[in-house]
Design an enzyme around this catalytic site. Sequence first.
Site, PDB file in Angstrom:
ATOM      1  N   GLU A 170      30.932   3.459  -8.685  1.00 26.40           N
ATOM      2  CA  GLU A 170      30.141   4.683  -8.816  1.00 26.40           C
ATOM      3  C   GLU A 170      29.694   5.190  -7.447  1.00 26.40           C
ATOM      4  OE1 GLU A 170      27.439   2.918 -11.602  1.00 26.40           O
ATOM      5  OE2 GLU A 170      26.179   2.160  -9.985  1.00 26.40           O
ATOM      6  N   PRO A 171      30.638   5.600  -6.621  1.00 24.13           N
ATOM      7  CA  PRO A 171      30.276   6.044  -5.280  1.00 24.13           C
ATOM      8  C   PRO A 171      29.752   7.469  -5.246  1.00 24.13           C
ATOM      9  CG  PRO A 171      32.666   5.776  -5.525  1.00 24.13           C
ATOM     10  CD  PRO A 171      32.072   5.699  -6.880  1.00 24.13           C
ATOM     11  N   GLY A 172      28.840   7.704  -4.344  1.00 29.35           N
ATOM     12  CA  GLY A 172      28.379   9.056  -4.072  1.00 29.35           C
ATOM     13  C   GLY A 172      28.779   9.418  -2.652  1.00 29.35           C
ATOM     14  N   TYR A 217      23.365  13.463  -0.227  1.00 28.99           N
ATOM     15  CA  TYR A 217      21.915  13.300  -0.069  1.00 28.99           C
ATOM     16  C   TYR A 217      21.321  14.293   0.925  1.00 28.99           C
ATOM     17  CZ  TYR A 217      23.329   9.151  -2.482  1.00 28.99           C
ATOM     18  OH  TYR A 217      23.902   8.313  -3.392  1.00 28.99           O
ATOM     19  N   TYR A 261      15.273   8.457   6.767  1.00 28.93           N
ATOM     20  CA  TYR A 261      16.020   7.199   6.935  1.00 28.93           C
ATOM     21  C   TYR A 261      16.413   6.914   8.382  1.00 28.93           C
ATOM     22  CZ  TYR A 261      17.198   7.991   1.941  1.00 28.93           C
ATOM     23  OH  TYR A 261      17.180   8.223   0.593  1.00 28.93           O
ATOM     24  N   ARG A 299      17.329  13.520   5.732  1.00 24.53           N
ATOM     25  CA  ARG A 299      17.818  12.167   6.055  1.00 24.53           C
ATOM     26  C   ARG A 299      17.433  11.691   7.459  1.00 24.53           C
ATOM     27  NH1 ARG A 299      22.437  10.512   6.186  1.00 24.53           N
ATOM     28  NH2 ARG A 299      22.302   8.648   4.929  1.00 24.53           N
ATOM     29  N   CYS A 327       5.954  22.940   9.778  1.00 25.17           N
ATOM     30  CA  CYS A 327       4.739  22.667  10.529  1.00 25.17           C
ATOM     31  C   CYS A 327       4.330  21.202  10.409  1.00 25.17           C
ATOM     32  CB  CYS A 327       3.628  23.609  10.087  1.00 25.17           C
ATOM     33  SG  CYS A 327       4.033  25.288  10.562  1.00 25.17           S
ATOM     34  N   GLU A 328       5.251  20.368  10.831  1.00 26.02           N
ATOM     35  CA  GLU A 328       5.063  18.921  10.948  1.00 26.02           C
ATOM     36  C   GLU A 328       6.162  18.489  11.889  1.00 26.02           C
ATOM     37  OE1 GLU A 328       4.517  16.218   7.720  1.00 26.02           O
ATOM     38  OE2 GLU A 328       4.026  17.870   6.365  1.00 26.02           O
ATOM     39  N   GLY A 387      27.956   1.603  -2.492  1.00 22.48           N
ATOM     40  CA  GLY A 387      27.495   1.079  -1.214  1.00 22.48           C
ATOM     41  C   GLY A 387      28.566   1.237  -0.156  1.00 22.48           C
TER      42      GLY A 387
HETATM   43  C1  LIG Z   1      22.710   6.101  -5.714  1.00 27.07           C
HETATM   44  C2  LIG Z   1      23.514   5.245  -6.566  1.00 27.07           C
HETATM   45  C3  LIG Z   1      24.894   5.124  -6.364  1.00 27.07           C
HETATM   46  C4  LIG Z   1      25.626   5.812  -5.242  1.00 27.07           C
HETATM   47  O1  LIG Z   1      25.412   5.201  -4.004  1.00 27.07           O
HETATM   48  P1  LIG Z   1      26.214   5.677  -2.709  1.00 27.07           P
HETATM   49  O2  LIG Z   1      25.682   4.859  -1.608  1.00 27.07           O
HETATM   50  O3  LIG Z   1      25.948   7.141  -2.520  1.00 27.07           O
HETATM   51  O4  LIG Z   1      27.655   5.461  -2.949  1.00 27.07           O
HETATM   52  C5  LIG Z   1      25.592   4.341  -7.247  1.00 27.07           C
HETATM   53  N1  LIG Z   1      24.983   3.686  -8.270  1.00 27.07           N
HETATM   54  C6  LIG Z   1      23.663   3.782  -8.484  1.00 27.07           C
HETATM   55  C7  LIG Z   1      23.051   3.056  -9.631  1.00 27.07           C
HETATM   56  C8  LIG Z   1      22.881   4.548  -7.651  1.00 27.07           C
HETATM   57  O5  LIG Z   1      21.560   4.615  -7.868  1.00 27.07           O
END
Ligand SMILES: *Cc1c(COP(=O)(O)O)cnc(C)c1O
Length: 401
Positions: free
Chosen positions: A259-261, A356, A302, A298, A328-329, A218
């Site tokens: 667990e960051p993305g 994403y 969002y 996105r 075409c939207e 998050g």
């Molecule tokens: C998507 C997800 C993340 C990564 O979230 P970010 O906002 O990209 O850091 C971490 N843990 C779980 C379980 C997720 O589904």
Amino acid sequence: MNNQLLLSLVEKYGSPLYVYDSEIIENQYKRLTNAFKKIKKVKINYAVKALSNVNILKLFKTYGAGLDTVSKQEVLLGLHAGFKPKDIIYTPNGVSLKEIEDVSQMGVQINIDNLSILEQFGHHFPNVPVCIRINPHILAGGNHKISVGHIDSKFGISIHQVPHILRIVENTKMKINGIHMHTGSDILDIDVFVSAAEILFDVAKQFDHLEFIDFGSGFKVPYKLGDISTDIEELGEKLTERFNLFCKNYGKELTLMFEPGKFLVSESGCFLAKVNVVKQTTSTVFAGVDSGFNHLIRPMFYDSYHEIVNLSNPDGKNRYYTVVGYICETDTFASNRPIHEIHEGDILCFKNAGAYCFSMASNYNSRYKPAEVLIHKGNDFLIRNRETIEDILRNQTEINL
Ligand SMILES: *Cc1c(COP(=O)(O)O)cnc(C)c1O
């Protein structure tokens, strides 16, 4: 990544194109590990779904990261990239018991987020340690589409159901080795996050065999000037103190996990698209690019803001444009944005396109997905070919009509 380099990459690989810079990814990874260096055992599991190119996964492997996965397919990708099963955590939502069993049999850490599956899994496999995903009911951000910790969320087991979890554990004799939360995509306020952590500690102390506590992610990154981003260093200071105290009271050195993305890859990426047409209507000037929500969804999905820069005319006067795609939207990337004067053929750069973006791309309108390029140690590498008509036809079987 400077303008000239990006323009040369479009020359070389064509448009539209995703470009990632490994140096930015590495810096973000270091920032995060640095912020928690006073905790003995820390594990960062990169959230595969943010950007799942196998080369990006291999990059994280060189840093010593693990992976956070949400599907069996992401687990397979991780194993293909060379990760050991024990360095992968699987946090699905709404998947079948069968898929959870399959992944568990590969030796991957399972994270269960509902009582029904927990009970069935515990009954069948009491000796396989599992982590449980708790919903602390903390609302992380303002945007409901990306907040998953609130009361009506489909994610996690409510803290109010902890007594039920304990009963299942007692009846099945299953082992709980981890406690997890992931409250959503926007941590704006460190103190809110720390409050959620307190709730998690309260839950954690009721389980005797823990090895780790996973605080999910998050972490927010800035998408435009003035955006708040998560102050990782401040979070590091506050959470380190609380975590170490918890371990002392618990009587065991646990592993802290994240667990960051988005935090790790968002800023490393940009998306390059060519302007096909500049179209003046009575009230608006549209710049139409050779892409759409099939490549970058996105903004439409969002309402996300992605900064857009005209690489071809960096010194041009600012004019107002509504940047749209060729789908075409209605596929509006940005409305009434000041951008350096755009001419047909110019290359626009969409910033923060690491997380994403490609991973949510589709073939809508039977368009090809873009190519991906990684800049690594001064070189550029094509890490995904542009698709061709064969890719569009690949799984279609043709019957005689
Ligand atoms: C998507 C997800 C993340 C990564 O979230 P970010 O906002 O990209 O850091 C971490 N843990 C779980 C379980 C997720 O589904």
